[in-house]
Design a protein around this motif. Structure first.
Motif, PDB file in Angstrom:
ATOM      1  N   ASN A  63       3.502  12.628   5.710  1.00 48.99           N
ATOM      2  CA  ASN A  63       4.452  11.642   5.204  1.00 48.99           C
ATOM      3  C   ASN A  63       5.384  11.149   6.303  1.00 48.99           C
ATOM      4  OD1 ASN A  63       3.417  11.798   2.620  1.00 48.99           O
ATOM      5  ND2 ASN A  63       4.901  13.321   1.939  1.00 48.99           N
ATOM      6  N   GLU A  70       5.522   2.785   8.829  1.00 46.60           N
ATOM      7  CA  GLU A  70       6.195   1.809   7.976  1.00 46.60           C
ATOM      8  C   GLU A  70       7.452   1.265   8.635  1.00 46.60           C
ATOM      9  OE1 GLU A  70       6.657   4.121   4.418  1.00 46.60           O
ATOM     10  OE2 GLU A  70       4.875   3.218   3.501  1.00 46.60           O
ATOM     11  N   SER A 111      -7.572   4.622  -4.301  1.00 44.39           N
ATOM     12  CA  SER A 111      -6.149   4.626  -4.658  1.00 44.39           C
ATOM     13  C   SER A 111      -5.407   3.527  -3.921  1.00 44.39           C
ATOM     14  CB  SER A 111      -5.536   5.992  -4.340  1.00 44.39           C
ATOM     15  OG  SER A 111      -5.674   6.304  -2.960  1.00 44.39           O
ATOM     16  N   ALA A 112      -5.827   3.249  -2.675  1.00 43.37           N
ATOM     17  CA  ALA A 112      -5.203   2.166  -1.919  1.00 43.37           C
ATOM     18  C   ALA A 112      -5.442   0.823  -2.595  1.00 43.37           C
ATOM     19  CB  ALA A 112      -5.749   2.140  -0.491  1.00 43.37           C
ATOM     20  N   TRP A 114      -5.874   0.234  -5.845  1.00 36.57           N
ATOM     21  CA  TRP A 114      -5.001   0.143  -7.010  1.00 36.57           C
ATOM     22  C   TRP A 114      -3.564  -0.147  -6.591  1.00 36.57           C
ATOM     23  CZ3 TRP A 114      -6.709   0.012 -11.920  1.00 36.57           C
ATOM     24  CH2 TRP A 114      -7.991   0.482 -12.183  1.00 36.57           C
ATOM     25  N   GLU A 115      -3.079   0.565  -5.584  1.00 33.57           N
ATOM     26  CA  GLU A 115      -1.689   0.396  -5.147  1.00 33.57           C
ATOM     27  C   GLU A 115      -1.446  -1.005  -4.590  1.00 33.57           C
ATOM     28  OE1 GLU A 115      -1.138   3.553  -2.395  1.00 33.57           O
ATOM     29  OE2 GLU A 115      -1.006   5.112  -3.937  1.00 33.57           O
ATOM     30  N   ARG A 116      -2.392  -1.515  -3.804  1.00 36.43           N
ATOM     31  CA  ARG A 116      -2.227  -2.845  -3.232  1.00 36.43           C
ATOM     32  C   ARG A 116      -2.261  -3.917  -4.313  1.00 36.43           C
ATOM     33  NH1 ARG A 116      -6.468  -2.077   1.857  1.00 36.43           N
ATOM     34  NH2 ARG A 116      -5.574  -0.097   2.573  1.00 36.43           N
ATOM     35  N   THR A 117      -3.128  -3.747  -5.298  1.00 31.08           N
ATOM     36  CA  THR A 117      -3.202  -4.711  -6.392  1.00 31.08           C
ATOM     37  C   THR A 117      -1.900  -4.738  -7.175  1.00 31.08           C
ATOM     38  OG1 THR A 117      -5.590  -4.335  -6.584  1.00 31.08           O
ATOM     39  CG2 THR A 117      -4.492  -5.405  -8.444  1.00 31.08           C
ATOM     40  N   TRP A 118      -1.392  -3.566  -7.520  1.00 31.62           N
ATOM     41  CA  TRP A 118      -0.129  -3.479  -8.253  1.00 31.62           C
ATOM     42  C   TRP A 118       1.015  -4.077  -7.430  1.00 31.62           C
ATOM     43  CZ3 TRP A 118       2.053  -2.945 -12.773  1.00 31.62           C
ATOM     44  CH2 TRP A 118       3.395  -2.570 -12.851  1.00 31.62           C
ATOM     45  N   ALA A 119       1.048  -3.756  -6.141  1.00 32.84           N
ATOM     46  CA  ALA A 119       2.109  -4.285  -5.281  1.00 32.84           C
ATOM     47  C   ALA A 119       2.024  -5.803  -5.167  1.00 32.84           C
ATOM     48  CB  ALA A 119       2.022  -3.645  -3.897  1.00 32.84           C
ATOM     49  N   LYS A 122       3.380  -7.350  -8.377  1.00 34.72           N
ATOM     50  CA  LYS A 122       4.834  -7.175  -8.399  1.00 34.72           C
ATOM     51  C   LYS A 122       5.512  -8.147  -7.444  1.00 34.72           C
ATOM     52  CE  LYS A 122       8.431  -3.681  -7.613  1.00 34.72           C
ATOM     53  NZ  LYS A 122       8.694  -2.267  -7.213  1.00 34.72           N
ATOM     54  N   SER A 196      -1.954  -0.988   3.278  1.00 36.33           N
ATOM     55  CA  SER A 196      -1.359   0.343   3.308  1.00 36.33           C
ATOM     56  C   SER A 196      -0.751   0.627   4.682  1.00 36.33           C
ATOM     57  CB  SER A 196      -2.425   1.395   2.982  1.00 36.33           C
ATOM     58  OG  SER A 196      -3.037   1.120   1.740  1.00 36.33           O
TER      59      SER A 196
END
Length: 204
Positions: A63, A70, A111-112, A114-119, A122, A196
């Motif tokens: 992390n 980031e 998972s990336a 899904w996260e990118r689509t949601w982001a 948003k 990501s």
């Protein structure tokens, strides 16, 4: 992208666990055996290797590396994105793979993905513009991971007329090259890259 490659990656990712078990066993044997043991002179190096391997394998360490990535690349504020003179495009790089089934190819979103689509959905709700999903076609080009992510985005509330899809690119270089060509992006347009953290150095 194939399921076999994914299975191999999962197997490789388990290596730190096996290495920890091996180092722990050797360290215990080194401390418990007599001074004449071959492992005895290596007891402290083995202990240090065990501690280092553990530290490098815990989520806190990974992390911290992600946070460094980031922090390296500036994230534009909503005001900067919203105050654009040209068209606004949110370019989403795909995250997924496919597998072969008796019925044909089956797309799996990572998972990336899904996260990118949601982001993306948003961000679009906050800024407007158009969302471009790019890449990862099936071998027969009947579908792509980009199209699968676009369908998911529409289910999450992204209007169909705001969804653009580039389906030919097979790597990061082609993602951006083919996207620019297909949708005629220019210097007057504002392009927000969405991917990501671990993918940022390559994609930027």
């Amino acid at each position: 992208m194939r399921a076999v490659a994914t299975d191999l990656m999962h197997l490789l990712f388990a290596v730190p666990f096996y290495l920890l078990c091996l180092l722990m066993t050797l360290a215990v044997l080194a401390f418990w055996r007599s001074r004449q043991s071959m492992l005895y002179p290596w007891r402290y190096p083995l202990l240090a290797a065990l501690m280092l391997t553990y530290v490098l394998s815990v989520p806190a360490f990974s992390n911290a590396l992600v946070n460094i990535l980031e922090d390296t690349y500036a994230v534009p504020s909503l005001e900067e994105v919203g105050n654009t003179k040209g068209n606004l495009y949110i370019v989403v790089l795909t995250g997924g793979w496919f597998r072969v089934t008796p019925e044909g190819y089956e797309i799996k979103l990572a998972s990336a993905g899904w996260e990118r689509t949601w982001a993306a959905v948003k961000l679009w709700k906050q800024t407007g513009g158009s969302v471009i999903f790019s890449g990862a076609p099936l071998p027969d080009e009947s579908d792509s991971v980009a199209q699968a992510m676009a369908r998911m985005a529409q289910q999450l509330g992204l209007p169909k007329e705001r969804v653009l899809v580039e389906t030919l690119s097979r790597n990061t270089h082609e993602n951006l090259l083919f996207t620019q060509r297909r949708f005629h992006l220019s210097e007057d347009d504002t392009v927000v890259l969405l991917t990501s953290a671990l993918h940022l150095p390559r994609s930027v």
